[in-house]
Write a protein that holds these residues in place. Structure first.
Motif, PDB file in Angstrom:
ATOM      1  N   GLY A 107       0.818  -1.212  -0.138  1.00 19.93           N
ATOM      2  CA  GLY A 107       0.057   0.061   0.020  1.00 19.93           C
ATOM      3  C   GLY A 107       0.705   1.208  -0.066  1.00 19.93           C
ATOM      4  O   GLY A 107       0.293   2.502  -0.044  1.00 19.93           O
ATOM      5  N   GLY A 108       2.048   1.277  -0.149  1.00 17.66           N
ATOM      6  CA  GLY A 108       2.915   2.437  -0.067  1.00 17.66           C
ATOM      7  C   GLY A 108       2.525   3.422  -1.511  1.00 17.66           C
ATOM      8  O   GLY A 108       2.360   4.440  -1.152  1.00 17.66           O
ATOM      9  N   LYS A 109       2.338   2.772  -2.496  1.00 20.26           N
ATOM     10  CA  LYS A 109       2.003   3.449  -3.519  1.00 20.26           C
ATOM     11  C   LYS A 109       0.681   4.324  -3.541  1.00 20.26           C
ATOM     12  O   LYS A 109       0.246   5.390  -3.991  1.00 20.26           O
ATOM     13  CB  LYS A 109       2.360   2.864  -5.020  1.00 20.26           C
ATOM     14  N   THR A 110      -0.446   3.253  -3.150  1.00 18.00           N
ATOM     15  CA  THR A 110      -1.725   3.760  -2.832  1.00 18.00           C
ATOM     16  C   THR A 110      -1.803   4.838  -1.792  1.00 18.00           C
ATOM     17  O   THR A 110      -2.585   5.840  -2.097  1.00 18.00           O
ATOM     18  CB  THR A 110      -2.572   2.567  -2.200  1.00 18.00           C
ATOM     19  N   ALA A 111      -1.027   4.781  -0.882  1.00 16.10           N
ATOM     20  CA  ALA A 111      -0.862   5.798   0.009  1.00 16.10           C
ATOM     21  C   ALA A 111      -0.608   7.291  -0.530  1.00 16.10           C
ATOM     22  O   ALA A 111      -0.949   8.296  -0.363  1.00 16.10           O
ATOM     23  CB  ALA A 111      -0.030   5.638   1.228  1.00 16.10           C
ATOM     24  N   GLN A 112       0.663   7.131  -1.441  1.00 14.43           N
ATOM     25  CA  GLN A 112       0.967   8.300  -2.035  1.00 14.43           C
ATOM     26  C   GLN A 112      -0.146   8.878  -2.935  1.00 14.43           C
ATOM     27  O   GLN A 112      -0.197  10.084  -3.095  1.00 14.43           O
ATOM     28  CB  GLN A 112       2.296   7.896  -2.976  1.00 14.43           C
ATOM     29  N   LEU A 113      -0.673   8.032  -3.618  1.00 10.41           N
ATOM     30  CA  LEU A 113      -1.930   8.355  -4.713  1.00 10.41           C
ATOM     31  C   LEU A 113      -3.050   8.991  -3.570  1.00 10.41           C
ATOM     32  O   LEU A 113      -3.621  10.266  -4.109  1.00 10.41           O
ATOM     33  CB  LEU A 113      -2.545   7.507  -5.501  1.00 10.41           C
ATOM     34  N   VAL A 114      -3.357   8.528  -2.709  1.00  8.28           N
ATOM     35  CA  VAL A 114      -4.557   9.168  -2.009  1.00  8.28           C
ATOM     36  C   VAL A 114      -4.013  10.354  -1.398  1.00  8.28           C
ATOM     37  O   VAL A 114      -4.679  11.460  -1.497  1.00  8.28           O
ATOM     38  CB  VAL A 114      -4.873   8.090  -0.646  1.00  8.28           C
ATOM     39  N   LEU A 115      -2.838  10.503  -0.783  1.00 10.24           N
ATOM     40  CA  LEU A 115      -2.262  11.976  -0.337  1.00 10.24           C
ATOM     41  C   LEU A 115      -2.180  12.767  -1.173  1.00 10.24           C
ATOM     42  O   LEU A 115      -2.564  13.990  -1.172  1.00 10.24           O
ATOM     43  CB  LEU A 115      -0.704  11.393   0.334  1.00 10.24           C
ATOM     44  N   ALA A 116      -1.992  12.371  -2.477  1.00  8.65           N
ATOM     45  CA  ALA A 116      -1.996  13.366  -3.787  1.00  8.65           C
ATOM     46  C   ALA A 116      -3.514  13.854  -4.073  1.00  8.65           C
ATOM     47  O   ALA A 116      -3.514  14.587  -5.043  1.00  8.65           O
ATOM     48  CB  ALA A 116      -1.278  12.725  -4.929  1.00  8.65           C
ATOM     49  N   GLY A 117      -4.553  13.299  -3.545  1.00 12.62           N
ATOM     50  CA  GLY A 117      -6.006  13.906  -3.945  1.00 12.62           C
ATOM     51  C   GLY A 117      -6.619  13.087  -4.844  1.00 12.62           C
ATOM     52  O   GLY A 117      -7.798  13.411  -5.241  1.00 12.62           O
ATOM     53  N   ALA A 118      -6.035  11.866  -5.216  1.00 16.10           N
ATOM     54  CA  ALA A 118      -6.611  10.937  -6.018  1.00 16.10           C
ATOM     55  C   ALA A 118      -7.797  10.170  -5.531  1.00 16.10           C
ATOM     56  O   ALA A 118      -7.637  10.046  -4.150  1.00 16.10           O
ATOM     57  CB  ALA A 118      -5.808   9.968  -6.818  1.00 16.10           C
ATOM     58  N   LYS A 119      -8.871   9.758  -5.959  1.00 13.08           N
ATOM     59  CA  LYS A 119      -9.776   8.757  -5.691  1.00 13.08           C
ATOM     60  C   LYS A 119      -9.606   7.529  -6.021  1.00 13.08           C
ATOM     61  O   LYS A 119      -9.538   6.851  -7.103  1.00 13.08           O
ATOM     62  CB  LYS A 119     -11.373   9.226  -6.284  1.00 13.08           C
ATOM     63  N   VAL A 120      -8.884   6.521  -5.287  1.00 15.25           N
ATOM     64  CA  VAL A 120      -8.224   5.485  -5.513  1.00 15.25           C
ATOM     65  C   VAL A 120      -9.042   3.988  -5.281  1.00 15.25           C
ATOM     66  O   VAL A 120      -9.604   3.811  -4.431  1.00 15.25           O
ATOM     67  CB  VAL A 120      -6.568   5.377  -4.624  1.00 15.25           C
ATOM     68  N   THR A 121      -8.886   3.268  -6.246  1.00 14.95           N
ATOM     69  CA  THR A 121      -9.317   1.972  -6.174  1.00 14.95           C
ATOM     70  C   THR A 121      -7.840   0.947  -6.123  1.00 14.95           C
ATOM     71  O   THR A 121      -7.333   1.070  -7.040  1.00 14.95           O
ATOM     72  CB  THR A 121     -10.327   1.566  -7.337  1.00 14.95           C
ATOM     73  N   ALA A 122      -7.905   0.253  -5.016  1.00 17.88           N
ATOM     74  CA  ALA A 122      -6.630  -0.620  -4.675  1.00 17.88           C
ATOM     75  C   ALA A 122      -7.078  -2.020  -4.781  1.00 17.88           C
ATOM     76  O   ALA A 122      -7.976  -2.425  -4.133  1.00 17.88           O
ATOM     77  CB  ALA A 122      -5.868  -0.408  -3.402  1.00 17.88           C
TER      78      ALA A 122
END
Length: 472
Positions: A284-299
């Protein structure tokens, strides 16, 4: 190993049946020498890695791993880990030295003896273990194993000579690459001999702790005693203890992530408000980066246990993403995404500083098979992206067969897709990692040591692909 007779001229003699070690069989009994069980465990696990290609992480799981390892105290487990990792990092050199000390072929089935000698040599040559202790325990190991009893004198002679002459032997093997020849030859073909040798030397140094922080890397570097890398990563200069004990862990202010592993998610640029799929997301490290950047993430992840770990990590970080247990190769979303991250399964040869067993448990055939898997996943992932959207394809392999060649082969039949070159001016300090086509290619030899912090970074490949057209 090529001989069962020490070059000093001593010849193994079979011990009489009255010895305590022999009478106890494979176990040395209640009066066994302190440290014997940890060395026996290290030799068995080393053998499993080299001979049976068993990954090390699973065997070193304190709850579900190797039973002998789990039965040890935490201090002895730490010693076993140090011995095994050291032996694996230096194994080609250790084997060359041992081969120089013996002269007649070992009988068939003497692999257990080989591992006893390798474990002892790793301690004598590279660890802060008294030479006499390493020798004596190795002799006891030989005596305690019915397969090796008759070689106890050989073990004693070879290791005592090694201890006396260690400086000369270390000097003699300094030019030998410290990684398996099959992989070194591949590195030479791709990177040239000089860079291949630097990669070989880089894997001898355990990787430092790298942190991706939510905000203000400079402040966290000062608070934790680290430095800020060109990726924005905070690298700890010196670390002892446990990660959860560090300031900011419980508050979810950062997570452990190698500097190179933090690059792929950043290649999307501004993802504020965009729908982004992370297809092989755990831990989940990359997922966390994307969420932190404001994306609506589906992991996504196909492993329920790995997905639970991802959710737990996001909970600690106070971040949220939609999670789906699914195989990325079969997943078909209801609507296409603005962007997709495919950090694909690979040989993990770029992580050899952290996982020195990788080059001993995998081979050329694994790289070829995984490249096929990556190509299938990449083709499938392309169908999930809107026209005009981006796809970042990445993995932690050092072999272009799993990176550049996959991209080249797929794009040859996908005219609606193109590489969006990485702009070097946005990656100051990492210019050498940008290829002529604008892809990212890092290696463990690319980051020099900084102050008291170790150098290096994981080997990674990453490319930004854009789907032509505009979203309707």
């Amino acid at each position: 190993m090529k001989s069962a007779k020490a070059k000093s001229g001593s010849h193994p003699k079979q011990k009489s049946r009255g010895s305590r070690s022999e009478s106890t069989g494979a176990s040395a009994g209640p009066e066994e020498k302190q440290g014997l069980r940890s060395r026996q465990t290290a030799a068995k696990i080393l053998g499993a890695v080299i001979d049976r290609k068993t990954p090390l992480d699973g065997m070193l799981d304190a709850e579900h791993g190797n039973a002998a390892y789990a039965a040890l105290s935490e201090a002895d487990r730490a010693l076993v880990r140090a011995i095994i990792n050291t032996a694996l990092r230096h194994l080609p050199r250790i084997e060359a030295i041992l081969n120089s000390l013996v002269e007649t072929p070992l009988p068939e089935g003497a692999r257990a003896l080989h591992h006893v000698l390798a474990v002892a040599a790793a301690q004598i040559l590279y660890l802060d273990v008294p030479d006499h202790s390493a020798v004596d325990i190795a002799v006891d190991q030989a005596k305690a194993d019915p397969r090796n009893r008759r070689f106890a004198n050989l073990v004693n002679a070879v290791l005592r000579r090694l201890a006396r002459e260690k400086a000369n032997h270390l000097s003699a093997v300094q030019s030998i690459p410290a990684i398996p020849s099959w992989f070194f030859d591949r590195l030479v073909d791709v990177y040239g001999r000089e860079h291949a040798l630097r990669i070989s030397e880089a894997q001898l140094v355990p990787a430092p702790i790298d942190l991706t922080v939510k905000s203000d890397p400079e402040q966290w570097a000062a608070r934790l005693g680290g430095s800020v890398l060109p990726t924005g990563t905070v690298r700890l200069s010196a670390f002892s203890g446990t990660v959860p004990s560090l300031e900011g862990f419980a508050e979810g202010e950062w997570w452990v992530q190698d500097a190179a592993a933090s690059i792929p998610a950043k290649l999307f640029g501004n993802v504020e408000g965009q729908s982004v799929a992370d297809l092989c997301a755990a831990p989940g490290g990359k997922t966390a980066q994307l969420v932190l950047a404001g994306a609506k993430v589906t992991a996504l992840d196909q492993s329920a246990s790995r997905l639970r770990r991802l959710v737990g990590n996001l909970d600690r970080l106070r971040l949220q993403a939609s999670t789906i247990e699914a195989n990325a190769g079969n997943f078909r979303p209801e609507f296409p995404f603005d962007a997709v991250l495919l950090d694909a399964p690979c040989s993990s040869t770029g992580t050899i500083r952290r996982h020195p067993d990788v080059l001993w448990t995998k081979g050329p055939q694994d790289i070829a098979k995984l490249a096929e898997v990556q190509e299938k996943l990449l083709r499938h992932a392309m169908g999930m992206v809107k026209p005009g959207g981006k796809l970042v394809f990445s993995n932690c392999s050092l072999d272009p067969l799993e990176g550049e060649e996959v991209t080249k082969h797929v794009l040859a039949s996908q005219p609606e897709w193109t590489i969006e070159p990485v702009d070097a001016k946005n990656w100051q300090g990492l210019e050498q990692a940008i290829t002529a086509l604008g892809e990212i290619r890092t290696t463990p030899a690319m980051f020099p040591a900084h102050d008291s912090a170790a150098g290096g970074m994981d080997g990674f490949y990453a490319v930004v692909l854009r789907r032509l057209g505009t979203s309707s």
